[in-house]
Enzyme design. Structure first.
Site, PDB file in Angstrom:
ATOM      1  N   TYR A   1       1.232  12.030  14.751  1.00  0.00           N
ATOM      2  CA  TYR A   1       1.873  11.033  13.887  1.00  0.00           C
ATOM      3  C   TYR A   1       2.561   9.957  14.724  1.00  0.00           C
ATOM      4  CZ  TYR A   1       5.277   9.089  10.554  1.00  0.00           C
ATOM      5  OH  TYR A   1       6.034   8.249   9.778  1.00  0.00           O
TER       6      TYR A   1
ATOM      7  N   SER B   1       7.853   3.528  12.661  1.00  0.00           N
ATOM      8  CA  SER B   1       8.782   4.657  12.617  1.00  0.00           C
ATOM      9  C   SER B   1       9.552   4.697  13.920  1.00  0.00           C
ATOM     10  CB  SER B   1       8.014   5.974  12.427  1.00  0.00           C
ATOM     11  OG  SER B   1       8.850   7.096  12.678  1.00  0.00           O
TER      12      SER B   1
ATOM     13  N   THR C   1       0.857  -1.187   0.000  1.00  0.00           N
ATOM     14  CA  THR C   1       0.000   0.000   0.000  1.00  0.00           C
ATOM     15  C   THR C   1       0.896   1.241   0.000  1.00  0.00           C
ATOM     16  OG1 THR C   1      -0.192   0.072   2.417  1.00  0.00           O
ATOM     17  CG2 THR C   1      -1.854  -1.199   1.197  1.00  0.00           C
ATOM     18  N   GLY C   2       0.419   2.288  -0.643  1.00  0.00           N
ATOM     19  CA  GLY C   2       1.264   3.472  -0.771  1.00  0.00           C
ATOM     20  C   GLY C   2       2.515   3.154  -1.565  1.00  0.00           C
TER      21      GLY C   2
ATOM     22  N   THR D   1       3.499   4.095  -4.598  1.00  0.00           N
ATOM     23  CA  THR D   1       3.799   4.930  -5.766  1.00  0.00           C
ATOM     24  C   THR D   1       5.078   5.745  -5.640  1.00  0.00           C
ATOM     25  OG1 THR D   1       2.414   6.732  -4.907  1.00  0.00           O
ATOM     26  CG2 THR D   1       1.356   5.123  -6.376  1.00  0.00           C
ATOM     27  N   SER D   2       5.640   5.833  -4.438  1.00  0.00           N
ATOM     28  CA  SER D   2       6.856   6.637  -4.271  1.00  0.00           C
ATOM     29  C   SER D   2       7.591   6.195  -3.016  1.00  0.00           C
ATOM     30  CB  SER D   2       6.520   8.135  -4.166  1.00  0.00           C
ATOM     31  OG  SER D   2       5.786   8.405  -2.977  1.00  0.00           O
ATOM     32  N   GLY D   3       8.784   6.717  -2.823  1.00  0.00           N
ATOM     33  CA  GLY D   3       9.529   6.520  -1.592  1.00  0.00           C
ATOM     34  C   GLY D   3       9.767   5.068  -1.237  1.00  0.00           C
ATOM     35  N   ILE D   4       9.572   4.743   0.034  1.00  0.00           N
ATOM     36  CA  ILE D   4       9.836   3.395   0.536  1.00  0.00           C
ATOM     37  C   ILE D   4       8.935   2.370  -0.130  1.00  0.00           C
ATOM     38  CG2 ILE D   4       9.661   1.939   2.600  1.00  0.00           C
ATOM     39  CD1 ILE D   4      10.532   4.455   4.221  1.00  0.00           C
ATOM     40  N   GLY D   5       7.668   2.715  -0.357  1.00  0.00           N
ATOM     41  CA  GLY D   5       6.739   1.781  -0.986  1.00  0.00           C
ATOM     42  C   GLY D   5       7.157   1.409  -2.393  1.00  0.00           C
TER      43      GLY D   5
END
Length: 249
Positions: free
Chosen positions: A150, A137, A12-13, A15-19
């Site tokens: 967060y 995190s 999930t998520g 589309t960019s970065g860690i995912g």
């Protein structure tokens, strides 16, 4: 032989970065990957960048109807799901005294509600021995100014891992949390900082990290592959810090 040959994974998520980095590593290790994102253009670009053995499904993890549609697609196309990397999430810098109900609801809806139902709604598709990885995190155990909402969501995610290994023990499904440290990704664009402020933040964090630098999405992705694969077959319920030692001092 690749570590994830024949496996079906969801990021999930993605589309960019860690995912996105993890999705690429999953495919490189032999998995077929479903990725999600809220915006279709970014989703299309990610699918193109991954190149093969990938399906993009536009969805928002905080929307339960979207999750139902996602899992209906996975069931129809692959029939099962061996790996979940519940990665979608985000946050904004808001200090105590300025926190609004909207900020609270937005952050908890994605990072806690979305995480919970991403996993729960996948259960009928998970075979015995599946692997679930929750993206937490270092804020799960460390205080950060103006980041309390967060941080609370990430502590909740870490707690989910501890509890769900008991709920799923009869099915031998492993659940682990991965806790990245400071890793520059497009997610930082949503913190409301200017380029100069962001660089100042990164520099200030790097000096607190024993390795003397921030991390990269690829470094997190390699650790997720470990937790997804049989290399970690006796690893269950942990919080794996991939932070250059930041949270350990």
């Amino acid at each position: 032989m690749n570590k994830l040959d024949g496996k079906v994974a969801l990021v999930t998520g993605g589309t960019s970065g860690i995912g996105l980095a993890t999705s690429k590593h999953f495919v490189a290790e032999g998995a077929y990957v479903f990725i999600t994102g809220r915006r279709q253009p970014e989703l299309d670009a990610a699918v193109k960048g991954i190149g093969k053995n990938v399906t993009g499904v536009q969805s928002d993890v905080s929307n339960l109807a979207d999750l139902d549609r996602l899992y209906a697609t996975i069931k129809q196309e692959q029939g099962r799901l061996d790996i979940i990397f519940a990665n979608a999430g985000g946050g904004e810098l808001v200090p105590l005294g300025s926190i609004t109900e909207e900020h609270f609801d937005k952050t908890f809806n994605t990072n806690v509600k979305g995480l919970l139902f991403t996993v729960q709604k996948a259960l009928p598709l998970l075979p015995e021995g599946a692997s679930i990885i929750l993206n937490a995190s270092t804020t799960s155990i460390m205080g950060t100014p103006a980041f309390s909402v967060y941080s609370a969501t990430k502590a909740a995610g870490r707690s989910f891992a501890r509890n769900w290994i008991l709920d799923l023990k009869e099915r031998q499904i492993r659940v682990n949390a991965i806790s990245p440290g400071v890793v520059l990704t497009p997610g930082y664009d949503h913190l409301g900082l200017s380029d100069e402020q962001l660089q100042s933040f990164v520099d200030s964090q790097a000096v607190t990290i024993p390795l003397g630098r921030v991390g990269t999405p690829d470094e997190i992705a390699k650790a997720v592959v470990f937790l997804a694969s049989d290399d970690s077959s006796f690893v269950n319920g942990i919080e794996l810090f991939v932070d250059g030692g930041m949270a350990q001092i």
